[in-house]
Design a protein around this motif. Sequence first.
Motif, mmCIF file in Angstrom:
data_model
loop_
_atom_site.group_PDB
_atom_site.id
_atom_site.type_symbol
_atom_site.label_atom_id
_atom_site.label_comp_id
_atom_site.label_asym_id
_atom_site.label_seq_id
_atom_site.Cartn_x
_atom_site.Cartn_y
_atom_site.Cartn_z
ATOM 1 N N HIS A 24 23.772 64.367 41.520
ATOM 2 C CA HIS A 24 23.423 63.403 40.471
ATOM 3 C C HIS A 24 24.648 62.875 39.746
ATOM 4 O O HIS A 24 24.586 61.808 39.126
ATOM 5 C CB HIS A 24 22.453 64.055 39.489
ATOM 6 C CG HIS A 24 21.203 64.572 40.141
ATOM 7 N ND1 HIS A 24 20.139 63.761 40.455
ATOM 8 C CD2 HIS A 24 20.865 65.820 40.570
ATOM 9 C CE1 HIS A 24 19.191 64.487 41.043
ATOM 10 N NE2 HIS A 24 19.611 65.736 41.121
ATOM 11 N N ALA A 25 25.768 63.585 39.807
ATOM 12 C CA ALA A 25 27.000 63.095 39.212
ATOM 13 C C ALA A 25 27.622 61.985 40.050
ATOM 14 O O ALA A 25 28.432 61.202 39.555
ATOM 15 C CB ALA A 25 28.006 64.232 39.040
ATOM 16 N N GLY A 26 27.261 61.926 41.336
ATOM 17 C CA GLY A 26 27.699 60.819 42.182
ATOM 18 C C GLY A 26 26.754 59.653 42.027
ATOM 19 O O GLY A 26 27.141 58.551 41.636
ATOM 20 N N ALA A 27 25.499 59.875 42.328
ATOM 21 C CA ALA A 27 24.425 58.909 42.102
ATOM 22 C C ALA A 27 23.114 59.674 42.182
ATOM 23 O O ALA A 27 22.928 60.508 43.071
ATOM 24 C CB ALA A 27 24.456 57.787 43.142
ATOM 25 N N SER A 28 22.223 59.395 41.255
ATOM 26 C CA SER A 28 20.973 60.126 41.193
ATOM 27 C C SER A 28 19.879 59.406 41.985
ATOM 28 O O SER A 28 20.113 58.353 42.598
ATOM 29 C CB SER A 28 20.542 60.305 39.732
ATOM 30 O OG SER A 28 19.501 61.258 39.634
ATOM 31 N N ASP A 186 35.336 57.539 28.164
ATOM 32 C CA ASP A 186 34.716 57.423 29.475
ATOM 33 C C ASP A 186 33.544 58.393 29.475
ATOM 34 O O ASP A 186 33.717 59.604 29.546
ATOM 35 C CB ASP A 186 35.722 57.769 30.571
ATOM 36 C CG ASP A 186 35.158 57.589 31.970
ATOM 37 O OD1 ASP A 186 33.938 57.747 32.144
ATOM 38 O OD2 ASP A 186 35.943 57.313 32.902
ATOM 39 N N ALA A 187 32.334 57.828 29.395
ATOM 40 C CA ALA A 187 31.118 58.646 29.327
ATOM 41 C C ALA A 187 30.335 58.582 30.626
ATOM 42 O O ALA A 187 29.111 58.736 30.625
ATOM 43 C CB ALA A 187 30.246 58.187 28.154
ATOM 44 N N GLY A 188 31.056 58.371 31.737
ATOM 45 C CA GLY A 188 30.401 58.206 33.022
ATOM 46 C C GLY A 188 29.459 59.334 33.383
ATOM 47 O O GLY A 188 28.368 59.108 33.912
ATOM 48 N N GLN A 189 29.852 60.589 33.101
ATOM 49 C CA GLN A 189 29.005 61.733 33.428
ATOM 50 C C GLN A 189 28.148 62.176 32.248
ATOM 51 O O GLN A 189 27.322 63.084 32.390
ATOM 52 C CB GLN A 189 29.863 62.918 33.907
ATOM 53 C CG GLN A 189 30.716 62.637 35.122
ATOM 54 C CD GLN A 189 29.899 62.374 36.383
ATOM 55 O OE1 GLN A 189 28.674 62.417 36.382
ATOM 56 N NE2 GLN A 189 30.590 62.074 37.478
ATOM 57 N N GLY A 210 25.482 53.167 35.620
ATOM 58 C CA GLY A 210 24.036 53.262 35.640
ATOM 59 C C GLY A 210 23.516 54.200 36.707
ATOM 60 O O GLY A 210 22.410 54.732 36.600
ATOM 61 N N ARG A 211 24.295 54.437 37.750
ATOM 62 C CA ARG A 211 23.796 55.136 38.944
ATOM 63 C C ARG A 211 23.770 56.650 38.817
ATOM 64 O O ARG A 211 23.188 57.321 39.652
ATOM 65 C CB ARG A 211 24.681 54.777 40.145
ATOM 66 C CG ARG A 211 26.128 55.208 39.984
ATOM 67 C CD ARG A 211 26.987 54.743 41.161
ATOM 68 N NE ARG A 211 28.391 54.672 40.830
ATOM 69 C CZ ARG A 211 29.235 55.681 40.886
ATOM 70 N NH1 ARG A 211 28.790 56.880 41.268
ATOM 71 N NH2 ARG A 211 30.499 55.514 40.576
ATOM 72 N N LYS A 212 24.403 57.211 37.813
ATOM 73 C CA LYS A 212 24.510 58.662 37.716
ATOM 74 C C LYS A 212 23.272 59.249 37.026
ATOM 75 O O LYS A 212 22.157 59.059 37.492
ATOM 76 C CB LYS A 212 25.811 59.040 37.017
ATOM 77 C CG LYS A 212 27.072 58.545 37.760
ATOM 78 C CD LYS A 212 28.333 58.874 36.994
ATOM 79 C CE LYS A 212 29.577 58.277 37.638
ATOM 80 N NZ LYS A 212 29.912 58.954 38.920
ATOM 81 N N PHE A 213 23.450 59.947 35.934
ATOM 82 C CA PHE A 213 22.338 60.650 35.314
ATOM 83 C C PHE A 213 21.307 59.720 34.678
ATOM 84 O O PHE A 213 20.198 60.152 34.364
ATOM 85 C CB PHE A 213 22.867 61.656 34.285
ATOM 86 C CG PHE A 213 23.633 62.784 34.912
ATOM 87 C CD1 PHE A 213 22.979 63.925 35.356
ATOM 88 C CD2 PHE A 213 25.007 62.696 35.103
ATOM 89 C CE1 PHE A 213 23.670 64.961 35.959
ATOM 90 C CE2 PHE A 213 25.711 63.727 35.707
ATOM 91 C CZ PHE A 213 25.038 64.859 36.139
#
Length: 396
Positions: A24-28, A186-189, A210-213
């Motif tokens: 999910h850290a890559g894409a959920s 950077d709040a990507g994760q 948008g694709r992560k969590f």
Amino acid sequence: MNRAEVERLRAATPGCASVIHFNHAGASLPSQATLDAILEQLQREALGGPMEAADQTIQARARTAAAKLLNSVPEAIAFASSGSAAWGMAFNALGPWQAGDRILIGRHEWGGNLACIAQAVGAGAQLEVIPCDEAGAVSVTALQQMIDPKVKLIALTWLPANSGLINPAEAIGAVAREHGIAYFIDAGQALGQLPCDVQALNCDVLKGAGRKFLRGPRGTALLYIRPGFMQRLKPTQLDVLSAPWDGDGFALRGDARRFETSEVSVALLAGLANALEECNGLGLAQIRQRIDSLSRDLRERLMTIPGLTLHNLGPADHQSGLIAFTLKGWDSVELKQRLAQGGVNIGANGVAYTPLDMQARGLESIARIALSYLNTEEEIEVLLGSLRELAGVGGD
């Protein structure tokens, strides 16, 4: 979040029936409703014309939902194609950089951000790494001692891609605000995994994919710009949306859309709007509680597998849903591929993702488990069994 709620969410997510997903850290995995929103918009475009079907209410929905997620206002939200693109646009707009300007970062900074910063260093700016505390997080005390009038930016990767660390973003924001220094997060994760209140964080810029969590589509990202900070940023690329003609010339917009262009995938924004609304409906408090419970238990059980080494940072009672590890005798990418053959998805990161931290810890690569509230105890049992088998160990 009880078991019935988890099962309801899984039933509404087609991918849960076909794969055990720990990446999910890559894409959920998106919900069926998110997929439907994208497909329905594409169908409208196909039947009525793409330009004619560009419903402005979709963008408004997405912007309103993003603002609610961040405790902000829609005018402070821009959309981009990726988190890296969003961060890079904001960073480049902060220039021009002068010789002697200081940029302070954590050791865990995302590689894509470092690539942007390298251009400023080429112009004479100085990049300096804030020391870590005893748990491996950015040290607020050390940061305070580094502050002087030449510090132009403090940049923080809140949740690094290669560990379970949760950096002290709010405390760092208090230092930045006290001294009037620009602060980028950077709040990507973090988005979709932790509560994220930009007012409490005191950040000037925040980005996330948008694709992560968040479980949105690939090709979407959020960019928050603090309204009072907006005028300090001069985008390097403009078009008729970001700088519309006012009769006398082209004037920059006064809102965050100065970082957008007139060409956008409305279909992807329709999917993102739905994903954001689903996240807001669930609430980040219970999402965080579910992920934290699953990841704490999994970390403890992973430590019982011979040859498996955890590479997480931060206090054991305050970590994210990302679990970094290596397994003796296995290359991390090969391990990921082998698990995928059995229908189990994990991630694998090399040095380029977080180069300063990976080099500091002598790591060439890590395998990464990233948990979501969608994951179940039964899926964890399958993962552990597969890892024990690959480690050459029998069952419990």
